[in-house]
Motif scaffolding. Structure first.
Motif, PDB file in Angstrom:
ATOM      1  N   PRO A  21       0.817  -1.214   0.000  1.00 12.14           N
ATOM      2  CA  PRO A  21       0.000   0.000   0.000  1.00 12.14           C
ATOM      3  C   PRO A  21       0.853   1.267   0.000  1.00 12.14           C
ATOM      4  O   PRO A  21       1.986   1.268   0.478  1.00 12.14           O
ATOM      5  CB  PRO A  21      -0.804  -0.096   1.288  1.00 12.14           C
ATOM      6  N   LYS A  22       0.263   2.334  -0.533  1.00 11.84           N
ATOM      7  CA  LYS A  22       0.951   3.627  -0.589  1.00 11.84           C
ATOM      8  C   LYS A  22       0.268   4.581   0.389  1.00 11.84           C
ATOM      9  O   LYS A  22      -0.933   4.853   0.280  1.00 11.84           O
ATOM     10  CB  LYS A  22       0.872   4.185  -2.006  1.00 11.84           C
ATOM     11  N   GLU A  23       1.039   5.096   1.337  1.00 13.16           N
ATOM     12  CA  GLU A  23       0.466   6.014   2.318  1.00 13.16           C
ATOM     13  C   GLU A  23       0.088   7.335   1.650  1.00 13.16           C
ATOM     14  O   GLU A  23       0.800   7.826   0.774  1.00 13.16           O
ATOM     15  CB  GLU A  23       1.437   6.270   3.466  1.00 13.16           C
ATOM     16  N   VAL A  24      -1.051   7.872   2.050  1.00 13.73           N
ATOM     17  CA  VAL A  24      -1.520   9.158   1.537  1.00 13.73           C
ATOM     18  C   VAL A  24      -1.818  10.074   2.720  1.00 13.73           C
ATOM     19  O   VAL A  24      -2.008   9.610   3.847  1.00 13.73           O
ATOM     20  CB  VAL A  24      -2.784   9.007   0.649  1.00 13.73           C
ATOM     21  N   LYS A  25      -1.861  11.363   2.444  1.00 16.77           N
ATOM     22  CA  LYS A  25      -2.166  12.302   3.524  1.00 16.77           C
ATOM     23  C   LYS A  25      -3.669  12.326   3.794  1.00 16.77           C
ATOM     24  O   LYS A  25      -4.476  11.826   3.003  1.00 16.77           O
ATOM     25  CB  LYS A  25      -1.626  13.690   3.209  1.00 16.77           C
ATOM     26  N   ASP A  26      -4.017  12.908   4.897  1.00 11.47           N
ATOM     27  CA  ASP A  26      -5.418  12.991   5.315  1.00 11.47           C
ATOM     28  C   ASP A  26      -6.044  14.237   4.671  1.00 11.47           C
ATOM     29  O   ASP A  26      -6.165  15.285   5.290  1.00 11.47           O
ATOM     30  CB  ASP A  26      -5.494  13.051   6.847  1.00 11.47           C
ATOM     31  N   TYR A  27      -6.400  14.107   3.397  1.00 12.94           N
ATOM     32  CA  TYR A  27      -6.913  15.233   2.609  1.00 12.94           C
ATOM     33  C   TYR A  27      -8.159  15.845   3.244  1.00 12.94           C
ATOM     34  O   TYR A  27      -8.938  15.161   3.903  1.00 12.94           O
ATOM     35  CB  TYR A  27      -7.259  14.774   1.195  1.00 12.94           C
ATOM     36  N   GLU A  28      -8.340  17.136   2.970  1.00 10.01           N
ATOM     37  CA  GLU A  28      -9.533  17.848   3.426  1.00 10.01           C
ATOM     38  C   GLU A  28     -10.409  18.162   2.213  1.00 10.01           C
ATOM     39  O   GLU A  28      -9.911  18.610   1.180  1.00 10.01           O
ATOM     40  CB  GLU A  28      -9.136  19.144   4.141  1.00 10.01           C
ATOM     41  N   PHE A  29     -11.699  17.904   2.344  1.00  9.67           N
ATOM     42  CA  PHE A  29     -12.676  18.147   1.280  1.00  9.67           C
ATOM     43  C   PHE A  29     -13.749  19.111   1.775  1.00  9.67           C
ATOM     44  O   PHE A  29     -14.009  19.197   2.977  1.00  9.67           O
ATOM     45  CB  PHE A  29     -13.366  16.832   0.884  1.00  9.67           C
ATOM     46  N   PRO A  69     -23.052   9.895  -0.294  1.00 12.15           N
ATOM     47  CA  PRO A  69     -22.400  11.164   0.072  1.00 12.15           C
ATOM     48  C   PRO A  69     -21.457  11.646  -1.020  1.00 12.15           C
ATOM     49  O   PRO A  69     -20.885  10.849  -1.765  1.00 12.15           O
ATOM     50  CB  PRO A  69     -21.638  10.818   1.351  1.00 12.15           C
ATOM     51  N   MET A  70     -21.310  12.975  -1.085  1.00 13.53           N
ATOM     52  CA  MET A  70     -20.413  13.600  -2.045  1.00 13.53           C
ATOM     53  C   MET A  70     -19.517  14.602  -1.322  1.00 13.53           C
ATOM     54  O   MET A  70     -19.941  15.224  -0.346  1.00 13.53           O
ATOM     55  CB  MET A  70     -21.202  14.309  -3.147  1.00 13.53           C
ATOM     56  N   VAL A  71     -18.291  14.735  -1.838  1.00 15.81           N
ATOM     57  CA  VAL A  71     -17.355  15.736  -1.323  1.00 15.81           C
ATOM     58  C   VAL A  71     -16.748  16.463  -2.512  1.00 15.81           C
ATOM     59  O   VAL A  71     -16.652  15.913  -3.615  1.00 15.81           O
ATOM     60  CB  VAL A  71     -16.239  15.101  -0.459  1.00 15.81           C
ATOM     61  N   SER A  72     -16.318  17.703  -2.276  1.00 20.37           N
ATOM     62  CA  SER A  72     -15.668  18.493  -3.319  1.00 20.37           C
ATOM     63  C   SER A  72     -14.163  18.526  -3.085  1.00 20.37           C
ATOM     64  O   SER A  72     -13.700  18.883  -2.002  1.00 20.37           O
ATOM     65  CB  SER A  72     -16.209  19.917  -3.327  1.00 20.37           C
ATOM     66  N   HIS A  73     -13.407  18.156  -4.118  1.00 21.67           N
ATOM     67  CA  HIS A  73     -11.946  18.203  -4.023  1.00 21.67           C
ATOM     68  C   HIS A  73     -11.384  19.437  -4.735  1.00 21.67           C
ATOM     69  O   HIS A  73     -10.169  19.547  -4.939  1.00 21.67           O
ATOM     70  CB  HIS A  73     -11.314  16.931  -4.598  1.00 21.67           C
ATOM     71  N   ALA A  74     -12.249  20.394  -5.064  1.00 18.97           N
ATOM     72  CA  ALA A  74     -11.847  21.550  -5.879  1.00 18.97           C
ATOM     73  C   ALA A  74     -10.667  22.325  -5.300  1.00 18.97           C
ATOM     74  O   ALA A  74      -9.815  22.805  -6.038  1.00 18.97           O
ATOM     75  CB  ALA A  74     -13.034  22.483  -6.082  1.00 18.97           C
ATOM     76  N   ASP A  75     -10.604  22.465  -4.011  1.00 16.75           N
ATOM     77  CA  ASP A  75      -9.546  23.260  -3.396  1.00 16.75           C
ATOM     78  C   ASP A  75      -8.431  22.412  -2.796  1.00 16.75           C
ATOM     79  O   ASP A  75      -7.724  22.846  -1.878  1.00 16.75           O
ATOM     80  CB  ASP A  75     -10.139  24.177  -2.315  1.00 16.75           C
ATOM     81  N   SER A  76      -8.282  21.189  -3.309  1.00 18.56           N
ATOM     82  CA  SER A  76      -7.218  20.322  -2.804  1.00 18.56           C
ATOM     83  C   SER A  76      -6.457  19.700  -3.974  1.00 18.56           C
ATOM     84  O   SER A  76      -6.888  19.778  -5.123  1.00 18.56           O
ATOM     85  CB  SER A  76      -7.803  19.210  -1.913  1.00 18.56           C
ATOM     86  N   SER A  77      -5.364  19.054  -3.662  1.00 18.46           N
ATOM     87  CA  SER A  77      -4.576  18.374  -4.691  1.00 18.46           C
ATOM     88  C   SER A  77      -4.959  16.900  -4.798  1.00 18.46           C
ATOM     89  O   SER A  77      -4.270  16.121  -5.466  1.00 18.46           O
ATOM     90  CB  SER A  77      -3.076  18.499  -4.359  1.00 18.46           C
ATOM     91  N   PHE A  78      -6.053  16.512  -4.167  1.00 12.17           N
ATOM     92  CA  PHE A  78      -6.438  15.110  -4.086  1.00 12.17           C
ATOM     93  C   PHE A  78      -6.494  14.429  -5.456  1.00 12.17           C
ATOM     94  O   PHE A  78      -5.835  13.401  -5.674  1.00 12.17           O
ATOM     95  CB  PHE A  78      -7.797  14.979  -3.378  1.00 12.17           C
ATOM     96  N   ALA A  79      -7.289  14.962  -6.391  1.00 14.60           N
ATOM     97  CA  ALA A  79      -7.442  14.314  -7.703  1.00 14.60           C
ATOM     98  C   ALA A  79      -6.101  14.220  -8.428  1.00 14.60           C
ATOM     99  O   ALA A  79      -5.774  13.183  -9.008  1.00 14.60           O
ATOM    100  CB  ALA A  79      -8.470  15.055  -8.553  1.00 14.60           C
ATOM    101  N   ALA A  80      -5.327  15.288  -8.395  1.00 17.01           N
ATOM    102  CA  ALA A  80      -4.023  15.279  -9.066  1.00 17.01           C
ATOM    103  C   ALA A  80      -3.080  14.275  -8.410  1.00 17.01           C
ATOM    104  O   ALA A  80      -2.418  13.492  -9.096  1.00 17.01           O
ATOM    105  CB  ALA A  80      -3.413  16.674  -9.047  1.00 17.01           C
TER     106      ALA A  80
END
Length: 196
Positions: A33-41, A116-127
């Protein structure tokens, strides 16, 4: 070719697909597994972290959706609605898109979506997950995460495209003599996940 012959050939192909699926499950079981940060949405009531989306589960499925501009992403999401109650008995499930929470809420209500839905618009999550194209456009797909103590790790992901395994309509159309037969007709290049 006779109906019985074709039916037998298709049954053999389906067995081969089932064997490949088993190999895919075996491969996922061995992944490091690859560790990821705890993104904010963003959500309608403020913000939520990736860690909070698991709920009571150890596993989390996050859909990378391109938003209301993509008719194909809407098609896939319509399908999640029917299986959502079953999926959440096994894992957390959320749809992430670049749309604002207000746009998401309005569109979800118009479609009768219950997930449920979340917006990733202001984060680097999708990239960071690899769901932004070289041209900067959003790309559709799914990422699966797991809790690992206090850490969050990504264990698998795959992109979506017309004909994939994540939208049942393609498989029904595959059984028709003409396949998709030009369905759904012309799709605007700017709003289609197949052209991002």
């Amino acid at each position: 070719m006779k109906y019985e012959d074709v039916s037998g050939k298709l049954a053999d192909y389906r067995r081969q697909i089932a064997d490949i699926r088993e190999k895919m499950r075996d491969a996922i079981a061995t992944v490091e597994p690859k560790e990821v940060k705890d993104y904010e949405f963003a959500i309608a009531s403020g913000t939520v972290r990736l860690s909070e989306l698991f709920g009571d589960h150890e596993d989390l499925i996050v859909i990378h959706n391109m938003g209301v501009a993509c008719s194909y992403c809407t098609l896939w999401a319509d399908g999640y609605n029917g299986i959502h109650q079953h999926v959440v008995s096994r894992a957390g499930f959320v749809v992430s898109s670049p749309d604002s929470p207000n746009v998401q809420k309005k569109f979800a209500e118009s479609r009768g979506w219950r997930f449920p839905m979340v917006s990733h618009a202001d984060s680097s999550f999708a990239a960071d997950m690899g769901y932004v194209s070289a041209k900067g456009g959003w790309m559709p797909g799914v990422s699966v995460f797991k809790r690992d103590g206090d850490a969050i790790v990504r264990v698998s992901d795959t992109g979506f495209s017309p004909g994939d395994d994540f939208c049942a309509i393609w498989h029904f159309f595959d059984m028709l003599p003409g396949g998709v037969g030009g369905w759904p007709g012309p799709v605007k290049k700017s709003s289609c996940c197949a052209t991002s």
